[in-house]
Write a protein that holds these residues in place. Structure first.
Motif, PDB file in Angstrom:
ATOM      1  N   ASP A   1      33.566  41.417  42.182  1.00  0.00           N
ATOM      2  CA  ASP A   1      33.499  42.803  41.704  1.00  0.00           C
ATOM      3  C   ASP A   1      32.057  43.257  41.809  1.00  0.00           C
ATOM      4  OD1 ASP A   1      34.360  45.197  40.780  1.00  0.00           O
ATOM      5  OD2 ASP A   1      34.666  44.578  38.698  1.00  0.00           O
ATOM      6  N   PHE A   2      31.894  44.558  41.928  1.00  0.00           N
ATOM      7  CA  PHE A   2      30.541  45.085  42.081  1.00  0.00           C
ATOM      8  C   PHE A   2      30.375  46.263  41.132  1.00  0.00           C
ATOM      9  CE2 PHE A   2      27.187  45.427  45.682  1.00  0.00           C
ATOM     10  CZ  PHE A   2      26.186  45.455  44.725  1.00  0.00           C
ATOM     11  N   VAL A   3      30.017  45.938  39.896  1.00  0.00           N
ATOM     12  CA  VAL A   3      29.834  46.958  38.859  1.00  0.00           C
ATOM     13  C   VAL A   3      28.442  46.791  38.281  1.00  0.00           C
ATOM     14  CG1 VAL A   3      30.639  47.882  36.669  1.00  0.00           C
ATOM     15  CG2 VAL A   3      32.291  47.003  38.335  1.00  0.00           C
ATOM     16  N   LEU A   4      27.657  47.860  38.310  1.00  0.00           N
ATOM     17  CA  LEU A   4      26.316  47.832  37.740  1.00  0.00           C
ATOM     18  C   LEU A   4      26.362  48.342  36.309  1.00  0.00           C
ATOM     19  CD1 LEU A   4      24.243  49.335  40.716  1.00  0.00           C
ATOM     20  CD2 LEU A   4      24.591  46.926  40.152  1.00  0.00           C
TER      21      LEU A   4
ATOM     22  N   GLU B   1      35.828  42.430  46.788  1.00  0.00           N
ATOM     23  CA  GLU B   1      37.115  41.842  47.179  1.00  0.00           C
ATOM     24  C   GLU B   1      38.231  42.879  47.211  1.00  0.00           C
ATOM     25  OE1 GLU B   1      39.888  37.960  46.022  1.00  0.00           O
ATOM     26  OE2 GLU B   1      38.286  38.644  44.675  1.00  0.00           O
ATOM     27  N   ARG B   2      38.233  43.815  46.284  1.00  0.00           N
ATOM     28  CA  ARG B   2      39.333  44.772  46.225  1.00  0.00           C
ATOM     29  C   ARG B   2      39.303  45.792  47.362  1.00  0.00           C
ATOM     30  NH1 ARG B   2      38.092  48.890  41.179  1.00  0.00           N
ATOM     31  NH2 ARG B   2      36.055  49.651  41.886  1.00  0.00           N
ATOM     32  N   GLU B   3      38.193  45.860  48.095  1.00  0.00           N
ATOM     33  CA  GLU B   3      38.097  46.802  49.215  1.00  0.00           C
ATOM     34  C   GLU B   3      38.636  46.208  50.520  1.00  0.00           C
ATOM     35  OE1 GLU B   3      37.343  49.811  48.806  1.00  0.00           O
ATOM     36  OE2 GLU B   3      36.361  49.791  46.841  1.00  0.00           O
ATOM     37  N   LEU B   4      38.940  44.904  50.534  1.00  0.00           N
ATOM     38  CA  LEU B   4      39.413  44.276  51.767  1.00  0.00           C
ATOM     39  C   LEU B   4      40.745  44.863  52.227  1.00  0.00           C
ATOM     40  CD1 LEU B   4      38.511  40.547  51.045  1.00  0.00           C
ATOM     41  CD2 LEU B   4      37.367  42.106  52.639  1.00  0.00           C
ATOM     42  N   ALA B   5      41.586  45.229  51.281  1.00  0.00           N
ATOM     43  CA  ALA B   5      42.879  45.812  51.649  1.00  0.00           C
ATOM     44  C   ALA B   5      42.690  47.153  52.348  1.00  0.00           C
ATOM     45  CB  ALA B   5      43.750  45.971  50.400  1.00  0.00           C
TER      46      ALA B   5
ATOM     47  N   ALA C   1      32.113  50.203  50.084  1.00  0.00           N
ATOM     48  CA  ALA C   1      32.668  50.501  48.761  1.00  0.00           C
ATOM     49  C   ALA C   1      33.387  51.843  48.804  1.00  0.00           C
ATOM     50  CB  ALA C   1      31.566  50.525  47.701  1.00  0.00           C
ATOM     51  N   GLY C   2      34.427  51.966  47.998  1.00  0.00           N
ATOM     52  CA  GLY C   2      35.232  53.179  47.973  1.00  0.00           C
ATOM     53  C   GLY C   2      34.598  54.302  47.175  1.00  0.00           C
ATOM     54  N   GLU C   3      35.342  55.378  47.049  1.00  0.00           N
ATOM     55  CA  GLU C   3      34.837  56.573  46.374  1.00  0.00           C
ATOM     56  C   GLU C   3      34.638  56.356  44.884  1.00  0.00           C
ATOM     57  OE1 GLU C   3      37.706  59.510  47.295  1.00  0.00           O
ATOM     58  OE2 GLU C   3      37.010  59.807  49.370  1.00  0.00           O
ATOM     59  N   SER C   4      35.278  55.345  44.315  1.00  0.00           N
ATOM     60  CA  SER C   4      35.163  55.108  42.868  1.00  0.00           C
ATOM     61  C   SER C   4      33.799  54.542  42.483  1.00  0.00           C
ATOM     62  CB  SER C   4      36.266  54.147  42.406  1.00  0.00           C
ATOM     63  OG  SER C   4      36.173  52.900  43.081  1.00  0.00           O
ATOM     64  N   HIS C   5      33.024  54.088  43.443  1.00  0.00           N
ATOM     65  CA  HIS C   5      31.725  53.482  43.149  1.00  0.00           C
ATOM     66  C   HIS C   5      30.625  54.552  43.142  1.00  0.00           C
ATOM     67  CE1 HIS C   5      34.104  50.015  44.424  1.00  0.00           C
ATOM     68  NE2 HIS C   5      33.262  49.259  43.759  1.00  0.00           N
ATOM     69  N   HIS C   6      30.736  55.526  42.248  1.00  0.00           N
ATOM     70  CA  HIS C   6      29.740  56.597  42.194  1.00  0.00           C
ATOM     71  C   HIS C   6      28.370  56.069  41.755  1.00  0.00           C
ATOM     72  CE1 HIS C   6      32.899  59.472  42.907  1.00  0.00           C
ATOM     73  NE2 HIS C   6      33.573  59.064  41.839  1.00  0.00           N
ATOM     74  N   ASP C   7      28.371  55.197  40.752  1.00  0.00           N
ATOM     75  CA  ASP C   7      27.101  54.663  40.262  1.00  0.00           C
ATOM     76  C   ASP C   7      26.406  53.838  41.340  1.00  0.00           C
ATOM     77  OD1 ASP C   7      27.679  55.838  37.883  1.00  0.00           O
ATOM     78  OD2 ASP C   7      28.289  54.001  36.850  1.00  0.00           O
ATOM     79  N   LEU C   8      27.182  53.111  42.105  1.00  0.00           N
ATOM     80  CA  LEU C   8      26.609  52.301  43.181  1.00  0.00           C
ATOM     81  C   LEU C   8      25.982  53.183  44.252  1.00  0.00           C
ATOM     82  CD1 LEU C   8      26.309  49.355  44.024  1.00  0.00           C
ATOM     83  CD2 LEU C   8      28.492  49.543  45.221  1.00  0.00           C
TER      84      LEU C   8
END
Length: 207
Positions: free
Chosen positions: A128-131, A196-200, A156-163
Motif C-alpha cells: 500500500d502507498f499511503v502517506l 499492489e491494488r493498481e496491478l488489476a 497510482a490511480g486518481e484516489s492518490h491525491h495526497d501522493l
C-alpha cells in the motif's frame, strides 16, 4: 508467470504477487519500442516555427531600378531572398509533426518495455502507498527507504491525491495513472513503483 516480492514502505517483504503475464511476461520487441518512442517524441513537437516568405515581408512591389544601363545587377523586387530584409526561401511554416501508430502495436511496445524493465529488476510492488501527510519531504524519505534513489515512475490511480501533491516538487519523480502509462516514461525512469491494488487496472488497460 512473472512473480515479484511485495514490500511495505519500510522495504520489508510482506508477500509475493503474480504479475499479469500478458503485460509483464512478453518477449521484448525492440523495433516496436523504438517506433513507439519516435512516435511519442514526434507528437510532442510543437511545430510552431515560422518564417516570412517573399510574398509576406514588407516592402514595395515596384522594380527598384530599370533593367539595363545602370551598371548594377538586375533586380525585380526589394523582397527578393537575395536582399537584406528579403523573404526566406523554403523556410519553416507551422505544421504538425504527429506520427500515427496502431493501438495494437503501441500496446505491444508498452508490454515489451514493461517486461524488459521487470527483467532488469526495475519494478517494485508495494502493499500500500499511503502517506501520513501530503508532504514532498515525506515522500522523498519513503522513496529513499525503498532504495529508489534515482528517477522513479509511480503508477497510482486518481484516489492518490495526497501522493500527487507530494510528488509535484520532486523533479526525478513522476506520477501517472495506470491508463497513462507510456513507453517513453517506462524507458526514461530508472524504477517503476506500483501499489499492489493498481496491478488489476494495469492489466485491464494494457493486456
Amino acid at each position: 508467470m512473472p512473480t515479484v516480492d511485495v514490500v511495505d514502505l519500510n522495504k520489508r517483504k510482506v508477500g509475493t504477487v503474480v504479475l499479469p503475464e500478458e503485460v509483464f511476461g512478453c518477449k521484448p520487441q525492440y523495433a516496436l519500442v523504438h517506433e513507439a518512442v519516435v512516435m511519442q517524441l514526434a507528437c510532442e513537437r510543437q511545430g510552431t516555427a515560422s518564417t516570412l516568405r517573399r510574398g509576406e515581408v514588407s516592402g514595395s512591389g515596384k522594380k527598384p531600378w530599370k533593367q539595363k544601363h545602370t551598371g548594377r545587377a538586375r533586380a525585380g523586387s526589394i523582397r527578393s531572398p537575395l536582399w537584406r530584409h528579403g523573404g526566406t526561401v523554403f523556410g519553416p511554416k507551422p505544421r504538425s509533426y504527429a506520427v500515427a501508430m496502431p493501438k495494437r502495436k503501441y500496446r505491444a511496445a508498452l508490454q515489451s518495455a514493461l517486461s524488459a524493465r521487470l527483467s532488469d529488476g526495475g519494478v517494485t510492488v508495494v502493499s500500500d502507498f499511503v502517506l501520513a501527510e501530503p508532504k514532498t519531504k515525506l515522500l522523498a524519505k519513503v522513496l529513499a527507504g525503498l532504495g529508489l534513489l534515482s528517477s522513479t515512475l509511480i503508477v497510482a490511480g486518481e484516489s492518490h491525491h495526497d501522493l500527487a501533491r507530494a510528488a509535484r516538487n520532486l523533479p526525478a519523480v513522476k506520477l501517472v495513472r495506470p491508463e497513462e502509462l507510456n513507453v517513453y516514461d517506462v524507458l526514461r525512469y530508472d524504477a517503476i513503483l506500483i501499489p499492489e491494488r493498481e496491478l488489476a487496472r494495469v492489466k485491464e488497460a494494457w493486456s
